[in-house]
Design a protein around this motif. Structure first.
Motif, short mmCIF file in Angstrom:
data_model
loop_
_atom_site.label_atom_id
_atom_site.label_comp_id
_atom_site.label_asym_id
_atom_site.label_seq_id
_atom_site.Cartn_x
_atom_site.Cartn_y
_atom_site.Cartn_z
N GLN A 125 48.34 47.07 46.84
CA GLN A 125 49.05 46.71 48.07
C GLN A 125 48.31 45.61 48.81
N ARG A 126 47.01 45.46 48.50
CA ARG A 126 46.23 44.34 49.04
C ARG A 126 45.74 43.49 47.88
N LEU A 127 46.12 42.25 47.86
CA LEU A 127 45.75 41.36 46.77
C LEU A 127 44.32 40.86 46.97
N ALA A 167 37.99 42.08 25.87
CA ALA A 167 38.02 40.72 25.34
C ALA A 167 36.96 40.52 24.26
N LYS A 168 35.76 41.07 24.49
CA LYS A 168 34.68 40.93 23.51
C LYS A 168 35.03 41.67 22.22
N ALA A 169 35.59 42.86 22.36
CA ALA A 169 35.94 43.66 21.19
C ALA A 169 37.02 42.98 20.34
N GLU A 170 37.91 42.23 21.00
CA GLU A 170 39.02 41.60 20.30
C GLU A 170 38.86 40.09 20.15
N ASP A 171 37.71 39.56 20.60
CA ASP A 171 37.47 38.11 20.56
C ASP A 171 38.65 37.35 21.18
N SER A 172 38.99 37.77 22.39
CA SER A 172 40.18 37.23 23.06
C SER A 172 39.85 36.74 24.46
N ASN A 173 40.81 36.06 25.05
CA ASN A 173 40.76 35.78 26.48
C ASN A 173 41.22 37.03 27.23
N ALA A 174 40.96 37.07 28.54
CA ALA A 174 41.35 38.24 29.33
C ALA A 174 42.02 37.82 30.63
N LEU A 175 43.11 38.49 30.95
CA LEU A 175 43.84 38.23 32.19
C LEU A 175 44.09 39.54 32.92
N VAL A 176 43.99 39.49 34.24
CA VAL A 176 44.37 40.63 35.07
C VAL A 176 45.66 40.28 35.78
N ASP A 177 46.67 41.13 35.61
CA ASP A 177 47.95 40.94 36.29
C ASP A 177 48.03 41.90 37.47
N TYR A 178 47.92 41.36 38.67
CA TYR A 178 48.03 42.18 39.88
C TYR A 178 49.50 42.30 40.29
N VAL A 179 50.04 43.50 40.14
CA VAL A 179 51.39 43.77 40.62
C VAL A 179 51.25 44.11 42.10
N HIS A 180 51.54 43.12 42.93
CA HIS A 180 51.27 43.19 44.36
C HIS A 180 52.57 43.50 45.11
N VAL A 181 52.62 44.68 45.70
CA VAL A 181 53.84 45.13 46.38
C VAL A 181 53.50 45.64 47.77
N THR A 182 54.23 45.15 48.76
CA THR A 182 54.14 45.66 50.13
C THR A 182 55.57 45.89 50.61
N SER A 183 55.70 46.28 51.85
CA SER A 183 57.05 46.48 52.40
C SER A 183 57.77 45.15 52.58
N LYS A 184 57.03 44.03 52.47
CA LYS A 184 57.63 42.72 52.73
C LYS A 184 57.70 41.81 51.51
N LYS A 185 56.94 42.11 50.44
CA LYS A 185 56.96 41.22 49.29
C LYS A 185 56.64 41.98 48.01
#
Length: 257
Positions: free
Chosen positions: A156-158, A174-192
């Motif tokens: 609820q707070r980004l 990422a290290k285990a899979e020899d990959s890049n890593a991304l975090v997807d923040y699903v950001h939800v409030t009463s307004k957005k």
């Protein structure tokens, strides 16, 4: 495994990003959770995260409508609430607030990931083994795409930056899979409602910390095979957010009496 493996005497077969982060943030909680085996129960915000994660993953395997997925999410969330109802003190207002926002979390997350396309895997188990450590570090990747691991975080707070604890978690994947890593923040409030993606940088630096802390834990467990002797090396900081469950605090006070 080595016969001198100090993890054996405490029935610890592997570490995880969660156990390592717990040790860093609050060592007494590490003793409580992983030596005394008091498993966490979570709270409404954590149940919301678990629910959105599961429903989103399932939505990429089955072509269900958003309305059906929302109903499944509410049922799953309510199930967690009722399971823990007689086990912990639940903040009813927080439970209801999270429940009211849950449909928007699900709709936002499912739409985002369906547009990305079907992942290579969902909840894939990975294992990272260090030469100096007798047990592996185990983790489960939320979503894996070609060359990239992604993790779903509902907030609820980004945050302005990815917290170090999350960087360590994703770096293990990422290290285990020899990959890049991304975090997807699903950001939800009463307004957005939005999904904000942030890359995890300096993966090797975070892995160096993970390794150092894992060895630190191993050395701690080598100190004694008596749980109480190890527990007495620390004292709980009951002001820390990890001690937000009164029932767990009461149990901890018996150990650190």
């Amino acid at each position: 495994m080595s016969s001198n493996n100090p993890f054996n005497q405490f029935d610890i077969e592997h570490l995880s990003a969660s156990s390592i982060n717990t040790y860093i943030l609050e060592p007494a909680m590490f003793v409580f959770r992983y030596l005394h085996k008091f498993k966490g129960t979570g709270n409404p915000a954590m149940w919301r995260g678990t629910t959105v994660d599961e429903i989103t993953g399932n939505s990429l395997e089955e072509n269900k409508s958003i309305d059906i997925l929302i109903q499944e999410a509410l049922s799953r969330y309510d199930g967690l609430y009722h399971y823990y109802l007689d086990k912990i003190d639940i903040d009813t207002k927080k439970y209801e607030k999270e429940r009211n926002l849950l449909p928007l979390y699900v709709e936002t997350a499912v739409k985002f990931y369906r547009e990305l396309g079907k992942p290579v895997s969902y909840q894939k188990k990975v294992s990272l083994q260090f030469e100096d450590l007798p047990i592996p570090i185990i983790g489960f990747i939320d979503l894996q795409y070609e060359g990239t691991v992604r993790d779903i975080k509902t907030v609820q707070r980004l945050p302005s930056d990815i917290p170090p604890s999350v960087c360590r978690q994703l770096s293990v994947y990422a290290k285990a899979e020899d990959s890049n890593a991304l975090v997807d923040y699903v950001h939800v409030t009463s307004k957005k409602a939005e999904v904000v993606t942030m890359p995890v940088n300096n993966i090797d630096e975070h892995i160096a910390v993970v390794k150092k802390v894992a060895i630190n834990i191993m050395n701690l467990l080598s100190y004694s095979n008596d749980i109480n002797q190890i527990a007495n090396l620390f004292y709980p900081n009951y002001d820390h957010f990890m001690w937000n469950n009164p029932i767990e605090v009461e149990e901890a006070k018996k150990i650190w009496s």
